[in-house]
Design a protein around this motif. Structure first.
Motif, PDB file in Angstrom:
ATOM      1  N   MET A 177      45.742  44.665  40.643  1.00  0.00           N
ATOM      2  CA  MET A 177      44.886  43.498  40.417  1.00  0.00           C
ATOM      3  C   MET A 177      44.913  43.070  38.960  1.00  0.00           C
ATOM      4  SD  MET A 177      41.611  42.843  38.940  1.00  0.00           S
ATOM      5  CE  MET A 177      40.524  44.239  39.152  1.00  0.00           C
ATOM      6  N   ARG A 178      44.858  44.016  38.029  1.00  0.00           N
ATOM      7  CA  ARG A 178      44.774  43.676  36.613  1.00  0.00           C
ATOM      8  C   ARG A 178      46.014  42.950  36.113  1.00  0.00           C
ATOM      9  NH1 ARG A 178      42.254  48.966  36.481  1.00  0.00           N
ATOM     10  NH2 ARG A 178      40.027  48.690  36.087  1.00  0.00           N
ATOM     11  N   THR A 179      47.163  43.202  36.726  1.00  0.00           N
ATOM     12  CA  THR A 179      48.373  42.480  36.335  1.00  0.00           C
ATOM     13  C   THR A 179      48.515  41.165  37.093  1.00  0.00           C
ATOM     14  OG1 THR A 179      49.573  44.478  35.667  1.00  0.00           O
ATOM     15  CG2 THR A 179      50.895  42.572  36.313  1.00  0.00           C
ATOM     16  N   LEU A 180      48.236  41.171  38.387  1.00  0.00           N
ATOM     17  CA  LEU A 180      48.363  39.944  39.174  1.00  0.00           C
ATOM     18  C   LEU A 180      47.436  38.847  38.674  1.00  0.00           C
ATOM     19  CD1 LEU A 180      48.677  41.292  42.824  1.00  0.00           C
ATOM     20  CD2 LEU A 180      50.460  40.196  41.463  1.00  0.00           C
ATOM     21  N   CYS A 181      46.242  39.214  38.203  1.00  0.00           N
ATOM     22  CA  CYS A 181      45.319  38.182  37.737  1.00  0.00           C
ATOM     23  C   CYS A 181      45.871  37.480  36.506  1.00  0.00           C
ATOM     24  CB  CYS A 181      43.937  38.766  37.463  1.00  0.00           C
ATOM     25  SG  CYS A 181      43.836  39.846  36.046  1.00  0.00           S
ATOM     26  N   LEU A 182      46.683  38.171  35.707  1.00  0.00           N
ATOM     27  CA  LEU A 182      47.330  37.547  34.556  1.00  0.00           C
ATOM     28  C   LEU A 182      48.459  36.614  35.007  1.00  0.00           C
ATOM     29  CD1 LEU A 182      47.633  40.674  32.224  1.00  0.00           C
ATOM     30  CD2 LEU A 182      45.945  38.845  32.052  1.00  0.00           C
ATOM     31  N   GLU A 183      49.253  37.069  35.960  1.00  0.00           N
ATOM     32  CA  GLU A 183      50.392  36.280  36.419  1.00  0.00           C
ATOM     33  C   GLU A 183      49.972  35.063  37.240  1.00  0.00           C
ATOM     34  OE1 GLU A 183      53.405  38.622  38.308  1.00  0.00           O
ATOM     35  OE2 GLU A 183      53.474  40.095  36.686  1.00  0.00           O
ATOM     36  N   GLY A 184      48.824  35.153  37.901  1.00  0.00           N
ATOM     37  CA  GLY A 184      48.403  34.056  38.767  1.00  0.00           C
ATOM     38  C   GLY A 184      47.467  33.054  38.138  1.00  0.00           C
ATOM     39  N   ALA A 185      46.952  33.352  36.946  1.00  0.00           N
ATOM     40  CA  ALA A 185      45.885  32.536  36.363  1.00  0.00           C
ATOM     41  C   ALA A 185      46.265  31.064  36.218  1.00  0.00           C
ATOM     42  CB  ALA A 185      45.471  33.110  35.012  1.00  0.00           C
ATOM     43  N   LYS A 186      47.467  30.795  35.734  1.00  0.00           N
ATOM     44  CA  LYS A 186      47.828  29.386  35.491  1.00  0.00           C
ATOM     45  C   LYS A 186      48.092  28.608  36.781  1.00  0.00           C
ATOM     46  CE  LYS A 186      52.810  30.064  34.617  1.00  0.00           C
ATOM     47  NZ  LYS A 186      53.888  29.868  33.605  1.00  0.00           N
ATOM     48  N   TYR A 187      48.154  29.330  37.903  1.00  0.00           N
ATOM     49  CA  TYR A 187      48.329  28.676  39.206  1.00  0.00           C
ATOM     50  C   TYR A 187      47.018  28.612  39.992  1.00  0.00           C
ATOM     51  CZ  TYR A 187      53.175  29.753  38.017  1.00  0.00           C
ATOM     52  OH  TYR A 187      54.381  29.858  37.367  1.00  0.00           O
ATOM     53  N   ASN A 188      45.917  28.922  39.319  1.00  0.00           N
ATOM     54  CA  ASN A 188      44.605  28.951  39.964  1.00  0.00           C
ATOM     55  C   ASN A 188      44.550  29.977  41.089  1.00  0.00           C
ATOM     56  OD1 ASN A 188      41.902  28.260  40.419  1.00  0.00           O
ATOM     57  ND2 ASN A 188      42.420  26.582  41.794  1.00  0.00           N
ATOM     58  N   ILE A 189      45.278  31.082  40.884  1.00  0.00           N
ATOM     59  CA  ILE A 189      45.177  32.229  41.788  1.00  0.00           C
ATOM     60  C   ILE A 189      44.305  33.265  41.093  1.00  0.00           C
ATOM     61  CG2 ILE A 189      46.392  34.038  43.046  1.00  0.00           C
ATOM     62  CD1 ILE A 189      48.899  32.295  42.952  1.00  0.00           C
ATOM     63  N   ARG A 190      43.188  33.574  41.684  1.00  0.00           N
ATOM     64  CA  ARG A 190      42.268  34.548  41.099  1.00  0.00           C
ATOM     65  C   ARG A 190      42.285  35.811  41.953  1.00  0.00           C
ATOM     66  NH1 ARG A 190      37.225  30.396  39.663  1.00  0.00           N
ATOM     67  NH2 ARG A 190      38.590  28.740  38.832  1.00  0.00           N
ATOM     68  N   VAL A 191      42.410  36.938  41.270  1.00  0.00           N
ATOM     69  CA  VAL A 191      42.566  38.216  41.960  1.00  0.00           C
ATOM     70  C   VAL A 191      41.441  39.152  41.519  1.00  0.00           C
ATOM     71  CG1 VAL A 191      44.166  40.069  42.568  1.00  0.00           C
ATOM     72  CG2 VAL A 191      45.059  37.841  41.846  1.00  0.00           C
ATOM     73  N   ASN A 192      40.697  39.648  42.483  1.00  0.00           N
ATOM     74  CA  ASN A 192      39.573  40.531  42.210  1.00  0.00           C
ATOM     75  C   ASN A 192      39.621  41.738  43.135  1.00  0.00           C
ATOM     76  OD1 ASN A 192      37.788  38.924  40.207  1.00  0.00           O
ATOM     77  ND2 ASN A 192      38.269  37.414  41.797  1.00  0.00           N
ATOM     78  N   THR A 193      38.725  42.663  42.906  1.00  0.00           N
ATOM     79  CA  THR A 193      38.695  43.897  43.688  1.00  0.00           C
ATOM     80  C   THR A 193      37.270  44.209  44.109  1.00  0.00           C
ATOM     81  OG1 THR A 193      40.580  44.757  42.424  1.00  0.00           O
ATOM     82  CG2 THR A 193      39.316  46.346  43.687  1.00  0.00           C
ATOM     83  N   LEU A 194      37.121  44.606  45.353  1.00  0.00           N
ATOM     84  CA  LEU A 194      35.830  45.006  45.906  1.00  0.00           C
ATOM     85  C   LEU A 194      35.807  46.520  46.078  1.00  0.00           C
ATOM     86  CD1 LEU A 194      33.136  43.932  47.227  1.00  0.00           C
ATOM     87  CD2 LEU A 194      34.366  44.046  49.416  1.00  0.00           C
ATOM     88  N   SER A 195      34.738  47.135  45.605  1.00  0.00           N
ATOM     89  CA  SER A 195      34.558  48.576  45.797  1.00  0.00           C
ATOM     90  C   SER A 195      33.329  48.789  46.674  1.00  0.00           C
ATOM     91  CB  SER A 195      34.374  49.292  44.452  1.00  0.00           C
ATOM     92  OG  SER A 195      34.180  50.685  44.657  1.00  0.00           O
ATOM     93  N   PRO A 196      33.524  48.961  47.983  1.00  0.00           N
ATOM     94  CA  PRO A 196      32.380  49.015  48.913  1.00  0.00           C
ATOM     95  C   PRO A 196      31.839  50.421  49.138  1.00  0.00           C
ATOM     96  CG  PRO A 196      34.434  48.916  50.136  1.00  0.00           C
ATOM     97  CD  PRO A 196      34.812  48.939  48.680  1.00  0.00           C
ATOM     98  N   THR A 197      30.546  50.471  49.407  1.00  0.00           N
ATOM     99  CA  THR A 197      29.923  51.674  49.955  1.00  0.00           C
ATOM    100  C   THR A 197      29.188  51.220  51.207  1.00  0.00           C
ATOM    101  OG1 THR A 197      29.618  52.599  47.747  1.00  0.00           O
ATOM    102  CG2 THR A 197      28.365  53.601  49.538  1.00  0.00           C
TER     103      THR A 197
END
Length: 304
Positions: A177-197
């Motif tokens: 996620m930390r790398t994809l969010c950099l590569e996708g930012a200029k294309y309005n692709i936002r990448v996040n992560t959910l940590s569920p319990t």
């Protein structure tokens, strides 16, 4: 607080035949999102398959007035995943949202774990998420829009006995996620992560009933909906469980710089308290910042 809305969005949700995935699918469909309900229909350890689970969720969504289609792709098989994405595009013309939720467990202490079980868990969680992300990535770039959510775990961030395979896979998802969010930012692709319990097939045998009753999947899906909306953040690890919401971040201490002649294991040991001191610690948003910190000190002649 303005209502979070989804305007003609299409989502693929993996592992959506039950538990968290089902809850995510129902929550997004209730807000008008068209949903591909993906589930291989296997057991918690990944064995077996059945289309019934995904089809049941589609029936629920349709009964409530929503739109959905079932898909039984195995996320570890790229051909299956590409066909799933093609199915969504053929049906609705695009894919806007990808929720990488599919996962399995094969828990054992590392000394007793077969490497085949290690590899399979990593394949489903990490490689499966990479396959699905790769299959939609260029499509999202061309459309100038994308929302992708990985699913990590406290086991991946902090460790958990008997889950080296699961923890490694979940930690890998945060790193991806930390790398994809950099590569996708200029294309309005936002990448996040959910940590569920949350209560699920994976957790219901691990906790007492009175605790499980508080760990509703719906409370986690509330966080998921936010992470894939138009105003979603980028690069966030959102932790959610029992109505609690928090963020996990990775910080780096200021540390020290040793002069060239002092760079010995003994001097590292002698300065370990300074190295670990949290005063002035920083959150970095790309890997180059760490090296820049040390090299800047060298250029300035700053040594311990």
């Amino acid at each position: 607080m303005s209502e979070i809305k989804f305007d003609n969005r299409v989502a693929i949700i993996t592992g959506a035949g039950g538990g968290l995935g089902r809850s995510h699918a129902l929550a997004l469909a209730a807000r008008g999102v068209k949903v591909v309900v993906n589930d291989l229909g296997g057991s918690v350890d990944g064995s077996g398959s059945s289309a019934t689970m995904a089809e049941n969720i589609v029936a629920e969504i349709e009964a409530a007035g929503g739109e959905a289609i079932a898909n039984g792709a195995n996320v570890t098989k790229m051909d299956d995943v590409q066909a799933m994405v093609a199915q969504a595009i053929d049906k609705w013309g695009k894919v806007d949202i990808l929720i990488n939720n599919a996962g399995i467990l094969r828990d054992k202490s590392f000394s007793k774990m077969e490497m085949s079980d290690f590899r399979l868990v990593v394949d489903v969680h990490l490689i499966g998420s990479a396959n699905c992300t790769k299959a939609v990535w260029n499509h999202m770039k061309e459309n100038g829009y994308g929302r992708i959510v990985m699913t990590t775990s406290s086991s991946g961030m902090y460790g958990n006995f008997g889950q080296t395979n699961y923890g490694a896979a979940k930690a890998g998802l945060s790193g991806m996620m930390r790398t994809l969010c950099l590569e996708g930012a200029k294309y309005n692709i936002r990448v996040n992560t959910l940590s569920p319990t949350a209560r699920s097939r994976m957790t219901e045998n691990l906790m007492p009933e009175e605790i499980l009753e508080k760990l509703t999947v719906e409370s986690v899906s509330a966080g998921l909906v936010y992470l894939c909306c138009d105003d979603a953040p980028n690069r966030m690890i959102l932790c959610a469980g029992a109505g609690g919401y928090s963020e996990t971040k990775v910080f780096e201490t200021q540390g020290i710089n040793l002069a060239e002649g002092d760079q010995t294991a003994e001097n590292v040991a002698a300065n370990i308290d300074k190295i670990r001191d949290t005063a002035g610690q920083e959150e970095f948003t790309n890997g180059g910042q760490q090296g820049a910190k040390f090299l800047t000190r060298v250029q300035k002649g700053e040594f311990t």
